[in-house]
Design a protein around this motif. Sequence first.
Motif, PDB file in Angstrom:
ATOM      1  N   ARG A 263     -10.842 -33.239  27.305  1.00  0.00           N
ATOM      2  CA  ARG A 263     -11.041 -32.173  26.311  1.00  0.00           C
ATOM      3  C   ARG A 263     -10.766 -32.672  24.890  1.00  0.00           C
ATOM      4  NH1 ARG A 263      -7.585 -28.837  30.050  1.00  0.00           N
ATOM      5  NH2 ARG A 263      -8.977 -28.585  31.817  1.00  0.00           N
ATOM      6  N   ARG A 264     -10.018 -33.766  24.765  1.00  0.00           N
ATOM      7  CA  ARG A 264      -9.839 -34.315  23.425  1.00  0.00           C
ATOM      8  C   ARG A 264     -11.123 -34.964  22.931  1.00  0.00           C
ATOM      9  NH1 ARG A 264      -3.598 -36.578  23.524  1.00  0.00           N
ATOM     10  NH2 ARG A 264      -2.754 -34.562  24.113  1.00  0.00           N
TER      11      ARG A 264
ATOM     12  N   VAL B 114     -10.486 -32.718  15.212  1.00  0.00           N
ATOM     13  CA  VAL B 114      -9.933 -33.723  16.132  1.00  0.00           C
ATOM     14  C   VAL B 114     -10.956 -34.811  16.446  1.00  0.00           C
ATOM     15  CG1 VAL B 114      -8.290 -32.142  17.185  1.00  0.00           C
ATOM     16  CG2 VAL B 114     -10.552 -32.367  18.176  1.00  0.00           C
TER      17      VAL B 114
ATOM     18  N   VAL C  94      -6.968 -33.232  30.210  1.00  0.00           N
ATOM     19  CA  VAL C  94      -6.558 -33.052  28.814  1.00  0.00           C
ATOM     20  C   VAL C  94      -7.221 -34.094  27.919  1.00  0.00           C
ATOM     21  CG1 VAL C  94      -4.600 -33.170  27.244  1.00  0.00           C
ATOM     22  CG2 VAL C  94      -4.392 -31.892  29.372  1.00  0.00           C
TER      23      VAL C  94
ATOM     24  N   SER D 196      -7.005 -23.567  22.782  1.00  0.00           N
ATOM     25  CA  SER D 196      -6.007 -24.633  22.724  1.00  0.00           C
ATOM     26  C   SER D 196      -6.343 -25.746  23.717  1.00  0.00           C
ATOM     27  CB  SER D 196      -4.624 -24.048  23.011  1.00  0.00           C
ATOM     28  OG  SER D 196      -3.648 -25.038  22.951  1.00  0.00           O
ATOM     29  N   TYR D 197      -6.689 -25.358  24.951  1.00  0.00           N
ATOM     30  CA  TYR D 197      -7.064 -26.376  25.946  1.00  0.00           C
ATOM     31  C   TYR D 197      -8.251 -27.190  25.453  1.00  0.00           C
ATOM     32  CZ  TYR D 197      -4.251 -23.628  29.211  1.00  0.00           C
ATOM     33  OH  TYR D 197      -3.243 -22.955  29.820  1.00  0.00           O
ATOM     34  N   ALA D 198      -9.220 -26.494  24.818  1.00  0.00           N
ATOM     35  CA  ALA D 198     -10.440 -27.181  24.391  1.00  0.00           C
ATOM     36  C   ALA D 198     -10.166 -28.181  23.283  1.00  0.00           C
ATOM     37  CB  ALA D 198     -11.490 -26.160  23.943  1.00  0.00           C
ATOM     38  N   LEU D 199      -8.994 -28.045  22.621  1.00  0.00           N
ATOM     39  CA  LEU D 199      -8.625 -29.045  21.612  1.00  0.00           C
ATOM     40  C   LEU D 199      -7.911 -30.230  22.246  1.00  0.00           C
ATOM     41  CD1 LEU D 199      -7.284 -26.701  18.805  1.00  0.00           C
ATOM     42  CD2 LEU D 199      -9.320 -28.111  18.692  1.00  0.00           C
ATOM     43  N   GLY D 200      -7.747 -30.183  23.575  1.00  0.00           N
ATOM     44  CA  GLY D 200      -7.043 -31.273  24.244  1.00  0.00           C
ATOM     45  C   GLY D 200      -5.528 -31.099  24.198  1.00  0.00           C
ATOM     46  N   VAL D 201      -5.083 -29.861  24.028  1.00  0.00           N
ATOM     47  CA  VAL D 201      -3.642 -29.603  24.012  1.00  0.00           C
ATOM     48  C   VAL D 201      -3.181 -29.380  25.445  1.00  0.00           C
ATOM     49  CG1 VAL D 201      -1.835 -28.078  23.147  1.00  0.00           C
ATOM     50  CG2 VAL D 201      -3.847 -28.547  21.751  1.00  0.00           C
ATOM     51  N   PRO D 202      -2.112 -30.072  25.879  1.00  0.00           N
ATOM     52  CA  PRO D 202      -1.646 -29.865  27.256  1.00  0.00           C
ATOM     53  C   PRO D 202      -1.125 -28.445  27.462  1.00  0.00           C
ATOM     54  CG  PRO D 202      -0.435 -31.647  26.174  1.00  0.00           C
ATOM     55  CD  PRO D 202      -1.334 -31.067  25.157  1.00  0.00           C
TER      56      PRO D 202
ATOM     57  N   GLY E 281     -15.023 -31.233  22.565  1.00  0.00           N
ATOM     58  CA  GLY E 281     -14.485 -29.992  22.013  1.00  0.00           C
ATOM     59  C   GLY E 281     -15.377 -28.809  22.335  1.00  0.00           C
ATOM     60  N   MET E 282     -14.868 -27.606  22.052  1.00  0.00           N
ATOM     61  CA  MET E 282     -15.637 -26.417  22.431  1.00  0.00           C
ATOM     62  C   MET E 282     -15.431 -25.307  21.412  1.00  0.00           C
ATOM     63  SD  MET E 282     -15.832 -24.800  26.178  1.00  0.00           S
ATOM     64  CE  MET E 282     -17.031 -23.562  26.585  1.00  0.00           C
TER      65      MET E 282
ATOM     66  N   ARG F 113       2.310 -27.395  26.072  1.00  0.00           N
ATOM     67  CA  ARG F 113       2.289 -27.299  24.618  1.00  0.00           C
ATOM     68  C   ARG F 113       1.561 -26.033  24.173  1.00  0.00           C
ATOM     69  NH1 ARG F 113       3.785 -30.867  20.112  1.00  0.00           N
ATOM     70  NH2 ARG F 113       4.230 -29.046  18.872  1.00  0.00           N
TER      71      ARG F 113
ATOM     72  N   GLY G 112      -5.220 -28.873  16.267  1.00  0.00           N
ATOM     73  CA  GLY G 112      -5.549 -29.867  17.285  1.00  0.00           C
ATOM     74  C   GLY G 112      -4.752 -31.149  17.094  1.00  0.00           C
TER      75      GLY G 112
ATOM     76  N   SER H  13       3.433 -23.516  21.830  1.00  0.00           N
ATOM     77  CA  SER H  13       2.996 -23.443  20.436  1.00  0.00           C
ATOM     78  C   SER H  13       1.966 -22.363  20.156  1.00  0.00           C
ATOM     79  CB  SER H  13       2.411 -24.794  20.006  1.00  0.00           C
ATOM     80  OG  SER H  13       3.378 -25.803  20.125  1.00  0.00           O
TER      81      SER H  13
ATOM     82  N   MET I 120     -13.345 -27.297  31.631  1.00  0.00           N
ATOM     83  CA  MET I 120     -12.738 -25.982  31.437  1.00  0.00           C
ATOM     84  C   MET I 120     -13.004 -25.100  32.656  1.00  0.00           C
ATOM     85  SD  MET I 120     -11.337 -25.811  28.343  1.00  0.00           S
ATOM     86  CE  MET I 120     -11.351 -24.142  27.716  1.00  0.00           C
TER      87      MET I 120
ATOM     88  N   GLU J 208      -7.685 -20.862  25.939  1.00  0.00           N
ATOM     89  CA  GLU J 208      -8.855 -21.741  26.117  1.00  0.00           C
ATOM     90  C   GLU J 208      -9.125 -22.544  24.856  1.00  0.00           C
ATOM     91  OE1 GLU J 208     -12.130 -19.399  27.556  1.00  0.00           O
ATOM     92  OE2 GLU J 208     -11.460 -19.774  29.609  1.00  0.00           O
TER      93      GLU J 208
ATOM     94  N   ASN K  38     -16.512 -30.150  29.956  1.00  0.00           N
ATOM     95  CA  ASN K  38     -15.207 -30.626  29.496  1.00  0.00           C
ATOM     96  C   ASN K  38     -14.075 -30.123  30.395  1.00  0.00           C
ATOM     97  OD1 ASN K  38     -15.137 -27.976  28.651  1.00  0.00           O
ATOM     98  ND2 ASN K  38     -14.155 -28.422  26.704  1.00  0.00           N
TER      99      ASN K  38
ATOM    100  N   LEU L 187      -0.767 -30.280  17.550  1.00  0.00           N
ATOM    101  CA  LEU L 187      -0.315 -29.931  18.893  1.00  0.00           C
ATOM    102  C   LEU L 187      -0.544 -31.057  19.891  1.00  0.00           C
ATOM    103  CD1 LEU L 187      -1.394 -26.203  19.216  1.00  0.00           C
ATOM    104  CD2 LEU L 187       0.723 -27.176  18.371  1.00  0.00           C
ATOM    105  N   THR L 188      -1.412 -32.015  19.552  1.00  0.00           N
ATOM    106  CA  THR L 188      -1.598 -33.133  20.475  1.00  0.00           C
ATOM    107  C   THR L 188      -0.769 -34.326  20.032  1.00  0.00           C
ATOM    108  OG1 THR L 188      -3.561 -33.782  19.257  1.00  0.00           O
ATOM    109  CG2 THR L 188      -3.903 -32.464  21.214  1.00  0.00           C
ATOM    110  N   ARG L 189       0.145 -34.093  19.067  1.00  0.00           N
ATOM    111  CA  ARG L 189       1.104 -35.106  18.642  1.00  0.00           C
ATOM    112  C   ARG L 189       0.431 -36.358  18.096  1.00  0.00           C
ATOM    113  NH1 ARG L 189       6.331 -34.735  20.277  1.00  0.00           N
ATOM    114  NH2 ARG L 189       6.832 -32.826  21.366  1.00  0.00           N
TER     115      ARG L 189
ATOM    116  N   THR M 189     -12.396 -27.384  15.671  1.00  0.00           N
ATOM    117  CA  THR M 189     -12.904 -28.239  16.743  1.00  0.00           C
ATOM    118  C   THR M 189     -13.245 -29.638  16.240  1.00  0.00           C
ATOM    119  OG1 THR M 189     -13.782 -26.309  17.863  1.00  0.00           O
ATOM    120  CG2 THR M 189     -14.702 -28.429  18.506  1.00  0.00           C
TER     121      THR M 189
END
Lengths: 345, 283
Positions: free
Chosen positions: B108-109, B190, B105, A229-235, B112-113, A238, B133, A242, B77, A227, B75, B136-138, B187
């Motif tokens: 959620r960018r 990003v 996705v 990771s998802y909350a950071l917008g990570v797909p 944040g949470m 990934r 963040g 990761s 979730m 969660e 967001n 991993l989100t490139r 959090t």
Amino acid sequence: MSTLDVMRPSLPSWGPWAPPAAALALAVALAIATDIAAGVLLVGAVVAAAAVVYAWSRVVEGGRRAVDRLVTVLVSSAFALAVIPLVSLLWTVIAKGSERFDWTFFSETGRNVVGAGGGAWHAIVGTLVITGLATAASVPIGIMAAIYLQEYGQGRLKRWLTFFVDVMTGIPSIVAGLFAFALFAIFFGPGVRMGAMGAVALSVLMIPIVVRSTEEMLKVVPDGLREASYALGVPKWRTVVSVVLPTALAGIVTGVMVAVARVVGETAPLLITTGTITSLNANPLSGRMEPLPVYAYSQYKHPGVPPEPYFARAWAAALTLIVIVMALNLVARLIHRRFGTEVRG
Amino acid sequence: MSEPAPTAAVPAAPGGGAATVDASPAKAIDVRDLNLFYGAFHAVKDVTMRIEPNAVTALIGSSGCGKSTFLRSLNRMHELVPGGRVEGSVRLDGEDVYGPDVDPVSVRRQIGMVFQAPNPFPTMSIYDNVAAGLKLTRRRRDRADLDEIVERSLRRAHLWDEVKDRLDEPGIGLSGGQQQRLCIARTIAVEPEVVLMDEPASALDPISTLAIEDLMVELKARYTIVIVTHNMQQAGRASDYTAFFNISGVGEPGTLVEFDTTEKIFSNPSEPATEDYVSGRFG
């Protein structure tokens, strides 16, 4: 006056040890003097020791601590009973295997060897090549299947797949060998023998073990990390690559090592698929190979005259297998210590 | 380095503009007729509220009344839970978060949470946790850029001085309060427009709790903050707006009973149920 029994009497520190020691000594003496079976004496000694410790403790310390001591004796005996065969086996293999555990054994093959001498180099190569191939095929398939089941699978399909993986975990190894044999017979005709076929048979055995152990390790990764990771917008993919996999890595590696240790000693499926041979063949795609367990089997099953050198080579092969498995376990432990992460809920 | 403390008084009523601070990424959230389900279970019913930018909005109410579910729906979730389903609309500065073309996705960018239990990534160092963040989100950046973002985020989360000499050590080696501040740094690294906090201080001691409350007050200069809390004093101290959720009975959906400025909710609420709850005669 205190209600706590501060000054309660207790057995001396040697108390719990003396009766078992005496009972064992008596059992040994009886075993030498009479012809009562050793097993009967051993059980008798344990029962007698437990009874004496219980009675003595009950008189001196009272009921509760007496039960405590009785259970301690019983649990220790059960542990000893479990360890005795292991120690005995290890001792036998080391004692009989060390006779031919020499340089010749590791440098020469069994080609043109009659009687003493010769070695198992071809069999060690066979085991490493076949097990290596099987591992290379099983680990990616197993880990990815586990990721599907744990991270993506849902509903009925997931339940059925889990069920089949469980069934495959219990598949008799000879069935895996016959499966590989039948599969290769379709393409190469009947009677074909090659190392790759053995690797396929071992993969059938390895994959479910890798799937199960990896799945268990992925389950232990807390949902909070996913969660976060998802909350950071990570797909999702990934997140799996990761966050989830690195967290479970040490456990996954341990599971893989256990799976390798499980199949490295397989004999039956390899007897069918790779056959036996006395010379070195490192090419798994062509011709017979002879892995260590099969080598041990054929040395023992078809000895020459006199048979002793053949038996000695069989024991040395068994010892080599145990050393390989122990080395794998050590590597797994090192990896666990180096990369292991403390996973909390 | 510290952010300028917000000096503007809390707007008296909903409807204030977004740009009270220059270059602030904060956005408002408009929730309309939101209904949340877990499978057949109706968890939250008919919520309509406007969450102001650059303010702290507290969600209070007894356990099981749907505050956390509501928070997680903001967001997207909520839909990660099997059977989680949403009806109604959530608009982030007018853009529908649940629009048909919207990728959860990317939502959620922007939103944040921070979770109830501190959850730093156990395989990563303190530095990598904060940079996670971005890495991993490139959203690739060069090392110097990343260094600067990590330092800035840790400073904003009031953790920099405690960890600046050991950024390579694992994040789980920190104490609970430090871990939670690390998660906040992660959090805000990003640069989201909204930060949701689900009982961020419930597992922390009073000192760490106060640190996190101070932090929220500072962070609202840049972000929109929504916090779920069971702690009345916390809601009273740190929030500008308060929403009180309640359920009429077991198995019934949670509803929004009252939403107003925190001052009003705690001094002169319109609903008797709110007064009972905030004064401790209830739940």
